[in-house]
Design an enzyme around this catalytic site. Structure first.
Site, PDB file in Angstrom:
ATOM      1  N   GLY A 300      -6.386  -4.118   4.167  1.00 51.23           N
ATOM      2  CA  GLY A 300      -6.850  -4.188   2.786  1.00 51.23           C
ATOM      3  C   GLY A 300      -5.823  -3.721   1.775  1.00 51.23           C
ATOM      4  N   GLU A 326     -13.128   0.811   2.672  1.00 47.66           N
ATOM      5  CA  GLU A 326     -13.999  -0.366   2.671  1.00 47.66           C
ATOM      6  C   GLU A 326     -13.874  -1.222   1.407  1.00 47.66           C
ATOM      7  OE1 GLU A 326     -16.598   2.987   1.025  1.00 47.66           O
ATOM      8  OE2 GLU A 326     -14.969   2.720   2.458  1.00 47.66           O
ATOM      9  N   LYS A 419      12.869   4.600   3.735  1.00 46.55           N
ATOM     10  CA  LYS A 419      12.807   6.065   3.653  1.00 46.55           C
ATOM     11  C   LYS A 419      12.885   6.720   5.026  1.00 46.55           C
ATOM     12  CE  LYS A 419      10.255   6.111  -0.692  1.00 46.55           C
ATOM     13  NZ  LYS A 419      10.455   4.676  -0.947  1.00 46.55           N
ATOM     14  N   LYS A 431       7.657   8.093   9.368  1.00 42.61           N
ATOM     15  CA  LYS A 431       7.899   6.678   9.672  1.00 42.61           C
ATOM     16  C   LYS A 431       9.052   6.524  10.654  1.00 42.61           C
ATOM     17  CE  LYS A 431       5.917   3.681   7.984  1.00 42.61           C
ATOM     18  NZ  LYS A 431       4.667   3.021   8.409  1.00 42.61           N
TER      19      LYS A 431
END
Length: 647
Positions: A300, A326, A419, A431
């Site tokens: 989303g 949601e 990054k 990450k």
């Protein structure tokens, strides 16, 4: 419905008006022939010729009206009349002469031969005048009347796009613009005229002529030039104060005849990046996802939702959107339902931290491909909540990778960031650990694990551009951390295309890197956006420097020194060689790290520094990294919250 009936009524009234006008013009042309032929001397007109015209008047009028209808003289939009409509008039006038001639022959009426020539000239001139009068009056009116709202417009580019725009500006009833001058770099066009407007010089004269003609609108009509050339010209145009800047969309639209005033758009920041969009081989992507079940975690979000759009466009068998938020999931669900009513779409709410929820999803739907976009990405927020960054970005990735391996997923694609290179913040470090996890699993699994590393994405949720827009809307100031801070930028479609390319061409273990051109100064983006929003820098909106935030550095890198570059079939996409590390040690460190963040320990950054040596925490604790690690390991050795036994 009322508006539609009103428009139809107006159209019918217009046709009736032209028919009545043509009746007058047809007969006026016939009788004016006598005045011209016999020098205005009624006494010299042969009566048999005059009565012959009277006898055939009704037949000639009806026949000519039918001919005019056949040649579309009652259905053409004369506001936009051009050479083609002029040809219709010539053909219809000539056909009317032929019809007239046949009538006189069949009815055996006497008429002099020059009658037909003068009749043709008369009916042609009358018809042209009646049809083109609107354009003529508007042209004269616009050339002599200047309302307070009329915009003085400069057009850059003296090509076909300029021609089209000028004609539509001339005819538009809604756009009050006066084209004052044209700019073009071609020396052969300088001092020439287009629709009566002079080409006054090249790009070097933009500022001079903008001041001379008091320009408050510039239209860039050079759709065929390179993005770099376009950027150079736009950079000059932005120096014109109190001036709106618009741009013709693209050369393909010009070829298709779609370029018009309605297609003009404001200059987007993408136009100022100074590079061409990255082209992706959609055929390869289409072949790869076609007929597959694809899962997108974080589906989303900005990147995730665009991933879903492009995956669906390439013919996926089933798409599974998995997101913890949601509202975003609902938005992309409704969008895809409308655009692709036959799509087999599943939207599920859940967290990548929850192994049981992930296990259910994979067991139920058996995805072939996983695009892992779920992550925390906001640098300052993650500095204040480092444990949450690790839970989501590290162990969310770890748990998803474990389940993907267990269910024999074909390909797992991690969305990473620049990054992660020599990270100075917890988000980048998390990450980087995610990339290491992908490398570890690729070496131990039949699933192909790859990572995709790119820079900042223009327009994504929480990025700098939406922030600048909100600050401008509220009257400023626009906040920039440092005058010298630079970043690499790309568009959301480019980022997603790169991810899909990785999924289609990756063999496992790669870190894909995009050549994003030259980095862009953030302060320049801020200045550009202020000007393009119609404000004067430092007068209407000011820029305020607030200092670098915790964990933020002046520039980002795409590769570490140890990583080399390998070319791919796409000249803009490269592969970074993975850095080797001790996999067993990483697994042990992950066990300890997991126990620590579950226990909400405050010295997590020190442990991260051990896993990612390039990351140096700016927090100095009372214990060393080794002491912290040993304490955590001893405290949670028997805890159910470790990762031991879950691999």
């Amino acid at each position: 419905m009322r508006l539609l009936l009103k428009k139809r009524g107006w159209s019918i009234a217009t046709k009736i008006f032209f028919v009545l006008l043509d009746i007058i013009c047809i007969n006026l042309s016939s009788f004016l022939v006598f005045m011209i032929r016999f020098n205005m001397q009624w006494a010299e007109i042969p009566f048999e010729n005059f009565y012959a015209v009277l006898d055939t008047m009704i037949i000639n009028t009806i026949g000519t009206l039918v001919i005019f209808a056949l040649f579309r003289l009652y259905t053409s939009m004369w506001r936009f009349a051009s050479i083609k409509e002029l040809m219709y008039i010539i053909q219809a006038s000539f056909a009317s002469v032929i019809f007239n001639l046949l009538v006189y022959v069949v009815l055996e009426r006497s008429i002099f031969w020059s009658y037909f020539f003068f009749y043709f000239v008369g009916i042609f001139l009358f018809t042209c005048t009646s049809r083109f009068a609107y354009r003529f009056v508007r042209l004269v009116y616009r050339g002599s009347v200047h309302t307070p709202y009329m915009r003085n417009t400069m057009i850059i580019g003296a090509g076909e796009a300029c021609n089209v725009v000028m004609k539509e500006l001339e005819l538009s009833t809604r756009l009050d613009a006066k084209v004052c001058c044209i700019i073009d770099d071609d020396p052969q066009k300088i001092n020439k005229y287009i629709h009566g407007v002079k080409v006054v010089g090249n790009r070097e004269s933009i500022l001079e002529n903008a001041s001379k003609y008091q320009i408050n609108e510039i239209i860039v009509a050079i759709p065929g030039v390179s993005r770099r050339t376009q950027q150079e010209i736009l950079n000059i145009c932005q120096k014109v104060e109190n001036c709106d800047l618009k741009i013709i969309p693209g050369v393909y639209q010009l070829v298709k005849g779609e370029v018009s005033v309605s297609k003009l758009r404001n200059v987007e920041l993408e136009d100022l990046l100074g590079r061409e969009p990255v082209a992706i081989k959609t055929e390869a992507v289409g072949r790869y996802v076609s007929g597959k079940v694809v899962l997108v975690t974080g589906g989303g979000g900005s990147i995730g939702s665009e991933l879903c759009r492009q995956i669906v466009a390439n013919g996926v068998r089933k798409l599974i959107i998995f997101d913890i938020y949601e509202n975003n999931a609902y938005d992309i669900q409704q969008e895809l339902k409308v655009r692709y009513p036959n799509l087999d779409l599943v939207v599920l709410i859940g967290s990548v931290r929850n192994s049981r929820r992930l296990n259910y999803v994979f067991a139920q739907y058996r995805p072939h491909i996983v695009y892992h976009a779920a992550a925390h990405k906001h640098v300052p927020l993650m500095e204040d909540s480092p444990n949450e960054a690790i839970k989501n970005n590290v162990f969310g990735t770890y748990k998803t990778a474990v389940i993907a391996d267990q269910y024999h997923v074909e390909k797992f694609v991690l969305i990473s960031t620049d990054k992660a290179v020599n990270p100075t913040n917890i988000m980048g470090a998390s990450k980087r650990i995610g990339e290491m996890i992908i490398q570890l699993f690729n070496n131990r699994s039949k699933t192909e694990f790859v990572a995709v590393r790119f820079g900042n994405v223009l327009g994504s949720n929480g990025s700098v551009i939406p922030l600048f827009k909100k600050q401008i809307e509220s009257g400023g100031p626009v906040t920039v951390t440092h005058p010298d801070i630079i970043r690499y930028f790309m568009t959301i479609p480019e980022a997603v295309s790169l991810v899909l390319q990785a999924g289609a061409s990756g063999k496992g273990g790669e870190i894909f890197v995009l050549d994003m051109g030259e980095p862009v100064k953030i302060v320049n983006l801020a200045k550009n956006l202020i000007r393009l929003s119609g404000y004067v820098l430092d007068t209407d909106i000011e820029i305020k420097y607030i200092g670098l935030r915790a964990g933020e550095k002046l520039y980002e890198e795409l590769l570490m020194e140890e990583e080399g570059l390998e070319k791919t079939s796409n000249s803009k996409i490269f592969i970074g060689k993975p850095i080797e590390f001790d996999e067993e040690e990483l697994l042990q460190d992950l066990d300890v790290l997991y126990a620590g963040i579950i226990g909400e320990k405050s010295d997590v950054k020190q442990v991260i520094s051990r896993i990612v040596p390039e990351y140096q925490s700016n927090e100095v604790g009372t214990k060393s990294e080794e002491q912290v690690r040993d304490d955590w390991k001893r405290e949670y050795a028997e805890s159910d919250e470790t990762l031991a036994g879950r691999r």
